[in-house]
Motif scaffolding. Structure first.
Motif, PDB file in Angstrom:
ATOM      1  N   LYS A 123       0.839  -1.200   0.000  1.00 56.25           N
ATOM      2  CA  LYS A 123       0.000   0.000   0.000  1.00 56.25           C
ATOM      3  C   LYS A 123       0.875   1.251   0.000  1.00 56.25           C
ATOM      4  O   LYS A 123       1.064   1.915   1.023  1.00 56.25           O
ATOM      5  CB  LYS A 123      -0.933  -0.004   1.208  1.00 56.25           C
ATOM      6  CG  LYS A 123      -1.941  -1.153   1.169  1.00 56.25           C
ATOM      7  CD  LYS A 123      -2.819  -1.182   2.380  1.00 56.25           C
ATOM      8  CE  LYS A 123      -3.801  -2.331   2.289  1.00 56.25           C
ATOM      9  NZ  LYS A 123      -4.657  -2.443   3.491  1.00 56.25           N
ATOM     10  N   LEU A 124       1.435   1.559  -1.144  1.00 56.50           N
ATOM     11  CA  LEU A 124       2.246   2.761  -1.296  1.00 56.50           C
ATOM     12  C   LEU A 124       1.633   3.650  -2.368  1.00 56.50           C
ATOM     13  O   LEU A 124       0.852   3.189  -3.215  1.00 56.50           O
ATOM     14  CB  LEU A 124       3.687   2.377  -1.703  1.00 56.50           C
ATOM     15  CG  LEU A 124       4.477   1.529  -0.690  1.00 56.50           C
ATOM     16  CD1 LEU A 124       5.807   1.125  -1.287  1.00 56.50           C
ATOM     17  CD2 LEU A 124       4.683   2.308   0.611  1.00 56.50           C
ATOM     18  N   ARG A 125       1.998   4.916  -2.351  1.00 54.97           N
ATOM     19  CA  ARG A 125       1.474   5.836  -3.355  1.00 54.97           C
ATOM     20  C   ARG A 125       2.065   5.504  -4.726  1.00 54.97           C
ATOM     21  O   ARG A 125       3.210   5.117  -4.844  1.00 54.97           O
ATOM     22  CB  ARG A 125       1.822   7.284  -2.977  1.00 54.97           C
ATOM     23  CG  ARG A 125       1.135   7.770  -1.712  1.00 54.97           C
ATOM     24  CD  ARG A 125       1.426   9.224  -1.474  1.00 54.97           C
ATOM     25  NE  ARG A 125       0.884  10.057  -2.546  1.00 54.97           N
ATOM     26  CZ  ARG A 125       1.027  11.385  -2.611  1.00 54.97           C
ATOM     27  NH1 ARG A 125       1.700  12.014  -1.648  1.00 54.97           N
ATOM     28  NH2 ARG A 125       0.509  12.062  -3.602  1.00 54.97           N
ATOM     29  N   LEU A 129      -0.263   3.316 -10.943  1.00 54.91           N
ATOM     30  CA  LEU A 129       0.477   3.453 -12.199  1.00 54.91           C
ATOM     31  C   LEU A 129       1.163   2.135 -12.557  1.00 54.91           C
ATOM     32  O   LEU A 129       1.110   1.689 -13.713  1.00 54.91           O
ATOM     33  CB  LEU A 129       1.510   4.571 -12.065  1.00 54.91           C
ATOM     34  CG  LEU A 129       2.459   4.738 -13.253  1.00 54.91           C
ATOM     35  CD1 LEU A 129       1.684   5.112 -14.516  1.00 54.91           C
ATOM     36  CD2 LEU A 129       3.524   5.783 -12.945  1.00 54.91           C
ATOM     37  N   PHE A 130       1.758   1.472 -11.560  1.00 53.71           N
ATOM     38  CA  PHE A 130       2.429   0.202 -11.838  1.00 53.71           C
ATOM     39  C   PHE A 130       1.421  -0.903 -12.152  1.00 53.71           C
ATOM     40  O   PHE A 130       1.701  -1.802 -12.946  1.00 53.71           O
ATOM     41  CB  PHE A 130       3.304  -0.191 -10.634  1.00 53.71           C
ATOM     42  CG  PHE A 130       4.538   0.653 -10.507  1.00 53.71           C
ATOM     43  CD1 PHE A 130       5.653   0.403 -11.296  1.00 53.71           C
ATOM     44  CD2 PHE A 130       4.579   1.716  -9.615  1.00 53.71           C
ATOM     45  CE1 PHE A 130       6.790   1.187 -11.188  1.00 53.71           C
ATOM     46  CE2 PHE A 130       5.707   2.503  -9.498  1.00 53.71           C
ATOM     47  CZ  PHE A 130       6.816   2.251 -10.292  1.00 53.71           C
ATOM     48  N   LEU A 133       0.798  -0.415 -15.746  1.00 53.94           N
ATOM     49  CA  LEU A 133       1.936  -0.813 -16.587  1.00 53.94           C
ATOM     50  C   LEU A 133       2.070  -2.339 -16.648  1.00 53.94           C
ATOM     51  O   LEU A 133       2.317  -2.901 -17.723  1.00 53.94           O
ATOM     52  CB  LEU A 133       3.223  -0.189 -16.040  1.00 53.94           C
ATOM     53  CG  LEU A 133       3.329   1.329 -16.159  1.00 53.94           C
ATOM     54  CD1 LEU A 133       4.609   1.825 -15.499  1.00 53.94           C
ATOM     55  CD2 LEU A 133       3.295   1.763 -17.620  1.00 53.94           C
ATOM     56  N   PHE A 134       1.907  -3.008 -15.511  1.00 57.42           N
ATOM     57  CA  PHE A 134       2.040  -4.463 -15.505  1.00 57.42           C
ATOM     58  C   PHE A 134       0.879  -5.160 -16.212  1.00 57.42           C
ATOM     59  O   PHE A 134       0.999  -6.317 -16.628  1.00 57.42           O
ATOM     60  CB  PHE A 134       2.145  -4.973 -14.065  1.00 57.42           C
ATOM     61  CG  PHE A 134       3.421  -4.590 -13.373  1.00 57.42           C
ATOM     62  CD1 PHE A 134       4.600  -4.448 -14.088  1.00 57.42           C
ATOM     63  CD2 PHE A 134       3.455  -4.359 -12.006  1.00 57.42           C
ATOM     64  CE1 PHE A 134       5.784  -4.087 -13.467  1.00 57.42           C
ATOM     65  CE2 PHE A 134       4.637  -3.997 -11.365  1.00 57.42           C
ATOM     66  CZ  PHE A 134       5.800  -3.861 -12.094  1.00 57.42           C
ATOM     67  N   SER A 135      -0.257  -4.461 -16.334  1.00 55.24           N
ATOM     68  CA  SER A 135      -1.432  -5.066 -16.985  1.00 55.24           C
ATOM     69  C   SER A 135      -1.459  -4.837 -18.493  1.00 55.24           C
ATOM     70  O   SER A 135      -2.255  -5.474 -19.182  1.00 55.24           O
ATOM     71  CB  SER A 135      -2.723  -4.501 -16.381  1.00 55.24           C
ATOM     72  OG  SER A 135      -2.743  -4.644 -14.999  1.00 55.24           O
ATOM     73  N   VAL A 136      -0.622  -3.930 -18.985  1.00 56.25           N
ATOM     74  CA  VAL A 136      -0.679  -3.555 -20.400  1.00 56.25           C
ATOM     75  C   VAL A 136      -0.540  -4.744 -21.359  1.00 56.25           C
ATOM     76  O   VAL A 136      -1.281  -4.842 -22.345  1.00 56.25           O
ATOM     77  CB  VAL A 136       0.383  -2.477 -20.707  1.00 56.25           C
ATOM     78  CG1 VAL A 136       0.612  -2.317 -22.204  1.00 56.25           C
ATOM     79  CG2 VAL A 136      -0.064  -1.149 -20.133  1.00 56.25           C
TER      80      VAL A 136
END
Length: 318
Positions: A123-125, A129-130, A133-136
């Motif tokens: 649980k980080l800010r 976004l990641f 990116l990992f789902s693209v």
């Protein structure tokens, strides 16, 4: 008022009970449920019949015959197509290449999925976004991914050889060297599958109750011990599902191989499905191609059964 003969007959006739009253209500209700169920299943059954069961029956029929280039039956040959396959070195090479391809792609794809899902699960800010990116890769088609990796694998203009040269290594002929061609295809496949693996494993991680993790921390369990002894067993149903799915996918891979290497060089990437395509649609041997496809069906069925018989015993269901 006079009563006619017909009215007298109607009044004197005994009243027959309705047929509906003879049928129990529970049977009528169950019958209606069955009719309603088959009504909703009918479209799927029709589609399965046209696009799955009919081709399967047709493949079994063709595998016992020789055909002409137009696909018409020329002669009945019995099991000759199967015996020809078992005595062919091309068949055994395709089987060997497919097994290596599965060994390269399945463990690596699941490991990368676990690592990326574990990184994003914190649980980080900025984790959104990641996650994106990992789902693209899951949104990329096979053809688009193949073109992208064809550019990356280019021997002179590709980014991979550029970085290798910067690090002091010599360039690699990624797609034309028989020692690297299958590895290159496997790297691309792992990247293509990483999006789906990431999404499924992240969902599995998010389904683990937080209070179990917190209890382990209070008891003094470190992050590595918590992951191995608690998280991994709870995640095992998801991992087992991905293993079964990935093995079946590896044995059915075709698109990226057809675009990038066409089974070459020297049969280094001649996986099973590509050999079926070559035999049926390039050599016009539909009988042998059908026999190959049925052998592939039997192999996938056997592997899936083995996984459910042995590997599922290691799965921990809550």
């Amino acid at each position: 008022m006079a009563i006619t003969r017909q009215e007298v007959n109607l009044q004197s006739a005994p009243q027959r009970p309705a047929i509906k009253e003879h049928i129990p209500a529970s049977f009528r209700r169950r019958w209606k449920d069955h009719v309603l169920g088959y009504f909703f299943l009918a479209p799927s059954l029709v589609l399965f019949g046209i696009f799955l069961f009919y081709p399967l029956v047709q493949s079994v029929y063709l595998s016992f015959h020789l055909t002409d280039p137009r696909g018409r039956i020329a002669a009945f040959v019995g099991l000759d197509n199967y015996s020809h396959l078992l005595s062919s070195s091309v068949f055994w090479n395709s089987l060997k290449v497919t097994v290596y391809y599965a060994l390269y792609t399945v463990p690596a794809g699941i490991m990368i999925g676990i690592v990326t899902a574990g990184l994003v699960h914190t649980k980080l800010r900025g984790m959104r976004l990641f996650q994106f990116l990992f789902s693209v890769p899951v949104a990329m088609s096979v053809s688009t991914s193949s073109v992208i990796w064809m550019i990356l694998f280019h021997p002179t203009m590709g980014m991979l050889n550029y970085f290798l040269n910067k690090l002091g290594f010599s360039s690699v002929q990624w797609l034309t060297d028989d020692a690297w061609a299958l590895v290159s295809i496997a790297i691309m496949t792992v990247w293509m599958n990483s999006g789906l693996h990431f999404i499924i494993l992240l969902s599995g991680l998010q389904s683990i109750p937080e209070d179990i993790i917190e209890s382990a921390k209070i008891d003094g369990s470190g992050p590595v011990r918590t992951f191995i002894r608690i998280v991994l067993p709870l995640l095992s149903p998801t991992i087992f599902f991905l293993i079964v799915l990935s093995v079946m996918s590896a044995f059915q891979s075709f698109g990226q191989i057809h675009i990038l290497t066409k089974g070459g060089p020297a049969g280094a990437t001649d996986v099973f499905v590509y050999s079926i395509y070559r035999e049926a649609f390039m050599n016009y041997q539909f009988g042998t191609g059908s026999a190959l496809s049925l052998v592939l069906f039997a192999i996938i069925l056997l592997l899936t059964a083995i996984q459910f018989l042995f590997l599922e015993k290691k799965v921990h269901y809550q």
